[in-house]
Design a protein around this motif. Structure first.
Motif, mmCIF file in Angstrom:
data_model
loop_
_atom_site.group_PDB
_atom_site.id
_atom_site.type_symbol
_atom_site.label_atom_id
_atom_site.label_comp_id
_atom_site.label_asym_id
_atom_site.label_seq_id
_atom_site.Cartn_x
_atom_site.Cartn_y
_atom_site.Cartn_z
ATOM 1 N N GLU A 355 -12.498 23.909 -4.496
ATOM 2 C CA GLU A 355 -12.369 25.286 -4.984
ATOM 3 C C GLU A 355 -11.091 25.941 -4.458
ATOM 4 O OE1 GLU A 355 -14.872 29.521 -4.857
ATOM 5 O OE2 GLU A 355 -15.620 27.746 -3.814
ATOM 6 N N ILE A 356 -10.782 25.698 -3.184
ATOM 7 C CA ILE A 356 -9.549 26.248 -2.605
ATOM 8 C C ILE A 356 -8.328 25.607 -3.259
ATOM 9 C CG2 ILE A 356 -8.174 26.387 -0.493
ATOM 10 C CD1 ILE A 356 -10.748 26.615 1.085
ATOM 11 N N ARG A 357 -8.384 24.302 -3.448
ATOM 12 C CA ARG A 357 -7.256 23.600 -4.074
ATOM 13 C C ARG A 357 -7.005 24.125 -5.491
ATOM 14 N NH1 ARG A 357 -6.301 19.375 -7.459
ATOM 15 N NH2 ARG A 357 -4.476 18.076 -7.004
ATOM 16 N N ASP A 358 -8.082 24.304 -6.259
ATOM 17 C CA ASP A 358 -7.921 24.804 -7.625
ATOM 18 C C ASP A 358 -7.337 26.214 -7.624
ATOM 19 O OD1 ASP A 358 -8.986 22.453 -8.548
ATOM 20 O OD2 ASP A 358 -11.009 23.255 -8.839
ATOM 21 N N PHE A 359 -7.737 27.015 -6.653
ATOM 22 C CA PHE A 359 -7.193 28.373 -6.555
ATOM 23 C C PHE A 359 -5.686 28.337 -6.289
ATOM 24 C CE2 PHE A 359 -5.921 32.060 -4.085
ATOM 25 C CZ PHE A 359 -6.414 33.110 -4.838
ATOM 26 N N LEU A 360 -5.258 27.459 -5.388
ATOM 27 C CA LEU A 360 -3.830 27.374 -5.078
ATOM 28 C C LEU A 360 -3.031 26.836 -6.260
ATOM 29 C CD1 LEU A 360 -3.998 26.021 -1.413
ATOM 30 C CD2 LEU A 360 -3.445 28.349 -2.156
ATOM 31 N N VAL A 361 -3.626 25.904 -7.012
ATOM 32 C CA VAL A 361 -2.944 25.379 -8.201
ATOM 33 C C VAL A 361 -2.760 26.494 -9.231
ATOM 34 C CG1 VAL A 361 -3.192 23.811 -10.165
ATOM 35 C CG2 VAL A 361 -3.681 22.995 -7.845
ATOM 36 N N ASP A 399 -10.431 23.484 8.186
ATOM 37 C CA ASP A 399 -9.169 24.154 8.520
ATOM 38 C C ASP A 399 -7.989 23.195 8.436
ATOM 39 O OD1 ASP A 399 -10.039 26.747 8.916
ATOM 40 O OD2 ASP A 399 -10.536 26.430 11.014
ATOM 41 N N HIS A 400 -8.181 21.955 8.875
ATOM 42 C CA HIS A 400 -7.101 20.968 8.792
ATOM 43 C C HIS A 400 -6.718 20.688 7.335
ATOM 44 C CE1 HIS A 400 -4.644 17.464 9.582
ATOM 45 N NE2 HIS A 400 -5.441 16.722 8.817
ATOM 46 N N ARG A 401 -7.729 20.501 6.493
ATOM 47 C CA ARG A 401 -7.449 20.269 5.074
ATOM 48 C C ARG A 401 -6.820 21.508 4.429
ATOM 49 N NH1 ARG A 401 -10.133 16.608 2.049
ATOM 50 N NH2 ARG A 401 -8.748 17.475 0.448
ATOM 51 N N LEU A 402 -7.249 22.682 4.843
ATOM 52 C CA LEU A 402 -6.677 23.920 4.320
ATOM 53 C C LEU A 402 -5.198 24.014 4.680
ATOM 54 C CD1 LEU A 402 -6.933 26.744 3.015
ATOM 55 C CD2 LEU A 402 -7.683 27.598 5.244
ATOM 56 N N TRP A 403 -4.871 23.667 5.932
ATOM 57 C CA TRP A 403 -3.468 23.704 6.335
ATOM 58 C C TRP A 403 -2.637 22.728 5.495
ATOM 59 C CZ3 TRP A 403 -0.349 19.766 8.071
ATOM 60 C CH2 TRP A 403 0.925 20.149 8.502
ATOM 61 N N GLN A 404 -3.163 21.543 5.254
ATOM 62 C CA GLN A 404 -2.429 20.570 4.444
ATOM 63 C C GLN A 404 -2.142 21.112 3.051
ATOM 64 O OE1 GLN A 404 -5.096 17.179 4.754
ATOM 65 N NE2 GLN A 404 -3.686 16.134 6.153
ATOM 66 N N MET A 405 -3.145 21.735 2.436
ATOM 67 C CA MET A 405 -2.962 22.289 1.088
ATOM 68 C C MET A 405 -1.964 23.439 1.090
ATOM 69 S SD MET A 405 -6.781 22.100 -0.613
ATOM 70 C CE MET A 405 -7.718 22.671 0.792
ATOM 71 N N LEU A 406 -2.027 24.288 2.114
ATOM 72 C CA LEU A 406 -1.104 25.422 2.189
ATOM 73 C C LEU A 406 0.326 24.956 2.457
ATOM 74 C CD1 LEU A 406 -3.273 27.940 4.241
ATOM 75 C CD2 LEU A 406 -2.604 28.165 1.849
ATOM 76 N N TRP A 407 0.482 23.926 3.257
ATOM 77 C CA TRP A 407 1.827 23.410 3.539
ATOM 78 C C TRP A 407 2.458 22.839 2.268
ATOM 79 C CZ3 TRP A 407 5.701 23.917 6.582
ATOM 80 C CH2 TRP A 407 6.698 22.948 6.650
ATOM 81 N N ARG A 408 1.689 22.062 1.521
ATOM 82 C CA ARG A 408 2.226 21.529 0.260
ATOM 83 C C ARG A 408 2.529 22.664 -0.717
ATOM 84 N NH1 ARG A 408 -1.744 17.385 1.152
ATOM 85 N NH2 ARG A 408 -3.230 18.520 -0.172
#
Length: 564
Positions: A355-361, A399-408
Motif C-alpha cells: 500500500e505504501i509502495r503504491d502510494f509513492l508510485v 521501517d527498513h523497507r519504508l526507508w528503502q522505498m523512500l530512498w528510491r
C-alpha cells in the motif's frame, strides 16, 4: 381554546440541543433495561425498551450518530437523500420517527473489495431507516449485553479485536493448556441467517425487525426479495448477527449450574479443555486432541449453525496444532518451544508495505509535505493496531523497507544529483534517529517529519474483565478509567494529549467523556479567545471538544455553515 398532550418537544435549532442531558437520559434508560433483563424481569425490560424507542432524546442521539458520526454519513440509500446540514437533521427529527405504521425501504446493494480480491456485498439503507435501526438498537443492546457470552467480542460496546486476540493468547499460553485448535469461519454469515430462527429469539419489536429483514435489495435498478440474512451495512445487522450466534460458547459447558464462568481446565467430562473465543462470525475452538475436535466439537457446531441456516466454510475452517500456528484477525498465533507468541500476520505486513509502495508510485512528483500528510495516518494507524503483539521486530522491518522505498523515490526525482545532495534534501536527523524523511509546507515553511512504525511503543494489552459491559451502571467507574487510558494511548499529537489529560478526557463544552471507539476522529481544538480577536494556538487558549459541540457553539455565536 383546545389543548392536547404531546410527547414531542419543539426544537428551533439543532445547535440548541443539550447533549449532556440527552446522553444522560438515554444512558439511564439503558441502565434500567440492563438491570431488569439481568434480574429476569422480562416484562419490565420490554416496557422500558418501548419507552426508549419513543424517547425524544433517543431519536436525537440516533440522528447524530447516523448523520455526524458514522463513516457512511454522506452515503445515500435508494432515495438519494443525505442529512448533512443542521436544518436537514432538524427536519428529520420533526417527522416523528415513530415505529407505529413504519415501513422501511429496500436497501441499495453495493460491493467493496475484500482482502482476497473478492467482492463483499453491502446493503445501504436510507438515512431514515438507519436512524430507526439506531433507535431500536439502543433499546435491544442493553438486554442482550446482560446475556451475551464472556468470550464474544465482535461488534459489542467496549470490546474490540484485541480483546479477542488477547483471550486466545491467554487460553493457549498457560501451562498444560489445550494444544489443538479449530480455526473456523462461518460461510456467508450475514447473508444466510434464517429469519424465523432469529425472530424467535427477539420477542420485542418483532414486526419492525421482520420488515427490515424482508425489505428487499435494489441492485442495478431491480428489486430482489430477501428471504434470509441481515444485510451488512445496516446499523442493527451486527447486533442481530450476535443474537443469532449467541449460545455457541455454552455448547461446551462454559458456565456451571449457578451461571459461573468456567475456564477450559475446570470443565468436566467431554468438555474438559475445550475453550471457544468468537469475534463476530470468526471463532477459534481449543481442545486437548484432534479427535475431540473432529468427533465432538465439529458435529456440535454444525448442528448449532444448521438450526440458524448457517454452516462452516470448508475452505477457511481447519484443524491445526499450536506449534504450527494459525491466523486470526491479522495476527499469527503460534507456540515456539514453551512460549506462545502473537505476531503480525506476514500477509498483512506485505499488504501494508505494498500500500505504501503504491502510494509513492502514484505520487512520484508530489510535494514532500503532501506525501508525509498522506503516509502518516497509514503508518500510525497500522502500527497502532499491532502495538499490543510481539511486534517490535516487525515494526523495525517495516521501517527498513519504508526507508528503502523512500530512498528510491527520492533518487528518482533527482537523477543528476549526488547521493549526498539527495540525503541533505530529503533526510535529516531527529534526536538519536538518522535518515528521517522530512519536508516543508509550501505556504508556512513549517518542517514536517514522516512518522516511524517504531515510534509506536509495543506494550501489553489488558483484556476487558469477564462479562463487564458499559451498559451496566454499577461498572461505570471501570469503564470511565478504561476509556481515559485507551484515549490517551490512541492520541499521537502531544498537544492534544496534554489537553485530554488536563480535561480528564471529557469535552470542554458538554462535559461528556470522549469515547476512544467512536469519538477519536471527531475531536476538535477550540480557541477560548478566537484567533481573529487576538487568540493564539497556545495550549492555554485551546480546549478539546466534540466536533458537533464545536459546530453548535459557533452557530450560537453567529457562525453559519451550509454543511456541518
Amino acid at each position: 381554546m383546545q389543548t392536547e398532550q404531546t410527547n414531542e418537544r419543539i426544537l428551533k435549532s439543532w445547535a440548541d440541543i443539550d447533549w449532556a442531558t440527552t446522553e444522560g437520559h438515554v444512558r439511564r434508560l439503558q441502565g434500567r433495561i440492563f438491570r431488569a433483563a439481568a434480574a429476569g424481569q422480562h416484562s419490565k425490560a420490554k416496557n422500558l425498551q418501548k419507552l426508549l424507542v419513543r424517547s425524544y432524546f433517543a431519536k436525537t442521539l440516533a440522528i447524530r450518530q447516523v448523520t455526524q458520526q458514522n463513516m457512511g454519513k454522506n452515503t445515500a440509500g435508494i432515495d438519494g437523500v443525505v442529512c448533512n446540514t443542521p436544518q436537514a437533521r432538524l427536519d428529520l427529527l420533526n417527522t416523528g420517527l415513530h415505529l407505529k405504521g413504519y415501513r422501511p425501504q429496500p436497501v441499495r446493494r453495493v460491493y467493496i473489495p475484500k482482502s482476497n480480491g473478492k467482492p463483499r456485498p453491502l446493503g445501504i439503507p436510507t438515512i431514515r431507516d438507519r436512524v430507526m435501526q439506531a433507535i431500536v438498537k439502543m433499546a435491544l443492546e442493553p438486554e442482550w449485553e446482560s446475556r451475551f457470552e464472556v468470550n464474544s467480542y465482535g461488534f459489542r460496546p467496549g470490546r474490540c479485536t484485541m480483546d479477542a486476540v488477547a483471550a486466545i493468547h491467554h487460553t493457549l499460553a498457560g501451562k498444560g493448556t489445550s494444544e489443538w485448535i479449530l480455526d473456523a469461519d462461518i460461510s456467508g454469515c450475514f447473508d444466510n441467517i434464517d429469519h424465523e430462527s432469529l425472530l424467535a429469539r427477539l420477542p420485542v419489536f418483532t414486526t419492525t425487525l421482520r420488515r427490515w429483514l424482508k425489505a428487499g435489495v435494489v441492485e442495478l435498478g431491480r428489486l430482489a426479495e430477501t428471504d434470509t440474512g441481515t444485510p451488512q451495512g445496516g446499523i442493527a445487522s451486527p447486533l442481530l448477527a450476535n443474537v443469532a450466534l449467541d449460545g455457541m460458547e455454552r455448547l461446551f459447558g462454559a458456565v456451571n449450574s449457578k451461571g459461573t464462568q468456567l475456564s477450559p481446565a475446570l470443565k468436566r467430562g467431554r468438555n474438559k479443555g475445550i475453550g471457544l473465543v468468537r469475534y463476530a462470525d470468526d471463532f477459534v475452538v481449543t481442545a486437548p486432541s484432534r479427535g475431540v475436535l473432529e468427533d465432538y466439537v465439529r458435529p456440535a457446531l454444525d448442528d448449532f449453525l444448521a438450526k440458524r441456516g448457517l454452516k462452516l466454510s470448508e475452505a477457511k475452517t481447519k484443524i491445526v496444532h499450536v506449534d504450527e500456528g494459525f491466523n486470526f484477525l491479522g495476527f499469527t498465533i503460534r507456540r515456539f518451544g514453551r512460549q506462545t507468541f502473537t505476531k503480525p500476520q506476514k500477509e498483512k505486513v506485505l499488504l501494508h508495505l505494498q500500500e505504501i509502495r503504491d502510494f509513492l508510485v502514484r505520487n512520484r512528483t508530489t510535494p514532500t509535505s503532501i506525501v508525509i500528510d498522506g503516509l502518516n495516518p497509514v503508518i500510525r494507524g497500522w502500527a497502532a493496531y499491532y502495538r499490543y503483539g510481539a511486534s517490535k521486530a516487525t515494526l523495525d522491518y517495516a521501517d527498513h523497507r519504508l526507508w528503502q522505498m523512500l530512498w528510491r523515490w527520492s533518487v528518482r526525482r533527482h537523477r543528476n544529483k549526488s547521493r549526498k545532495w539527495v540525503k541533505a534534501r530529503y533526510f535529516t536527523r531527529v534526536g538519536k534517529r538518522d535518515w528521517v524523511f522530512f519536508g516543508q509546507r509550501e505556504h508556512t515553511g513549517k518542517k514536517m517529519i514522516l512518522a516511524s512504525h517504531a515510534d509506536t511503543s509495543v506494550k501489553r494489552y489488558f483484556k476487558v474483565h469477564g462479562r463487564m459491559t458499559p451498559m451496566n451502571p454499577e461498572e461505570a467507574a471501570y469503564w470511565a478509567k478504561r476509556k481515559r487510558e485507551r484515549l490517551i494511548e490512541a492520541t499521537y499529537w502531544k498537544g492534544r494529549r496534554h489537553l485530554l489529560e488536563r480535561q480528564g478526557s471529557a469535552c470542554a463544552l458538554c462535559g461528556i467523556q470522549f469515547d476512544p471507539e467512536q469519538d477519536i476522529r471527531f475531536i476538535d481544538g477550540h480557541h477560548d479567545q478566537p484567533r481573529h480577536a487576538g487568540g493564539t494556538d497556545h495550549s492555554d487558549n485551546l480546549v478539546a471538544v466534540h466536533r458537533w459541540c464545536h459546530h453548535a457553539h459557533h452557530m450560537r455565536s453567529g457562525y453559519r455553515a451550509a454543511v456541518a
